[in-house]
Enzyme design. Sequence first.
Site, short mmCIF file in Angstrom:
data_model
loop_
_atom_site.label_atom_id
_atom_site.label_comp_id
_atom_site.label_asym_id
_atom_site.label_seq_id
_atom_site.Cartn_x
_atom_site.Cartn_y
_atom_site.Cartn_z
CE LYS A 1 32.51 12.13 -4.75
NZ LYS A 1 32.61 11.21 -3.42
CD GLU B 1 30.96 10.13 6.18
OE1 GLU B 1 31.90 9.78 6.65
OE2 GLU B 1 30.84 10.74 5.78
N1 PSU Z 1 30.88 9.27 -0.38
C1 PSU Z 1 31.66 10.76 -1.21
N2 PSU Z 1 32.27 10.31 -0.17
C2 PSU Z 1 32.68 9.86 1.26
C3 PSU Z 1 31.56 8.45 1.33
C4 PSU Z 1 30.43 8.35 -0.08
O1 PSU Z 1 31.78 11.46 -2.39
O2 PSU Z 1 33.35 9.48 1.38
C5 PSU Z 1 31.75 7.58 2.23
C6 PSU Z 1 30.54 7.94 3.65
O3 PSU Z 1 31.38 8.02 4.91
C7 PSU Z 1 29.58 6.93 2.99
C8 PSU Z 1 30.21 5.64 2.62
O4 PSU Z 1 28.83 6.29 4.03
O5 PSU Z 1 31.31 6.44 1.81
C9 PSU Z 1 29.06 4.63 1.18
O6 PSU Z 1 30.06 3.33 1.15
P1 PSU Z 1 29.03 2.42 0.23
O7 PSU Z 1 29.44 3.57 -1.13
O8 PSU Z 1 30.29 1.75 0.83
O9 PSU Z 1 28.01 2.40 0.87
#
Ligand code: PSU
Length: 306
Positions: free
Chosen positions: A161, A27
């Site tokens: 996390k 990604e």
């Molecule tokens: N968690 C991490 N690092 C990241 C992300 C999540 O530890 O870079 C990124 C990923 O791209 C994930 C996105 O798909 O954040 C999720 O965002 P949201 O919580 O806004 O859906």
Amino acid sequence: MSFEKYLDVKPEIAQALAEGKPVVGLESTILSHGMPYPQNMEFAAKVEEIVRAEGAVPATTAIIGGKLKVGLTRDELMMMCNPKDIGKVSRRDVATYLATGKTGATTVTTTMMILAMAGIKVFATGGIGGVHRHGEVTMDISADLQELANTPVCVVCAGAKSLLDIGRTLEYLETFGVPVLGYRTDELPAFYCKSSGFKLDYRCETPEEIAKIIYTKWDLGLKGGALVGNPIPDEYALDFDAMEKVINEAIAEADEKGVRGKDITPFLLSRIKDMTEGVSFASNLQLAYNNARLASKIAMALTKMD
Ligand code: PSU
Ligand code: MN
């Protein structure tokens, strides 16, 4: 209706797919919004090298110039590392970014979408999004979970996390029929930490075992993906209680500042990194490399089953 005209697959990847060789999706939100610039540039190049060293072809995705890119040139990869003018694109944003030609980094959600269109089945990331703490009140649930429910890609991550509500994240995945497989672990890992305290129902010892389970799922015609929890290597694992303290502080700060919606995850990631003086960032790099290695092995095993 045709998605093909929006899809731009790098020739090397198209050839690998045509020949049945292993390809691993990666990604770009982890670059643009998950890691600091300029250190993310080294990561972007190295994670692709690791996939190649395992005998697979890397396919980093992004939205650039009205196209869904599968595989980036060196320049495009470096451009995605500089978050200025680069949006974080979830499912709801895709059409807008394509129609307006804006540059967008793909999250787990949109990376899965694009990989599925290109026929790529395995994807390595760091951590997935999930149900946020107090998600039962705020309804802040990452679109990543719905994508896992619907789109046939196997996502290899280091768990979630603990800034998320890990228990509710697993409940949500269960409701939507997503298999969650622990790689040599009985618990869902908690990103920087080897365990979260939340037990998984399935433990796999080999990449081949994982490949066989996801192959069977898709062979049956069941929709959706699968999630693999791959614990961070021992030497880089951080202490759960110490991280919990940092995460709680970061969440309190986000609340105070009124950070909302898609900005929450990047805000927390960046605060956690600053508060741990980069120690957590070193771990973040290593767990992502570790996931790239396992994803490559699963992709390799899958090519032998097809
Ligand atoms: N968690 C991490 N690092 C990241 C992300 C999540 O530890 O870079 C990124 C990923 O791209 C994930 C996105 O798909 O954040 C999720 O965002 P949201 O919580 O806004 O859906
Ligand atoms: Mn959200």
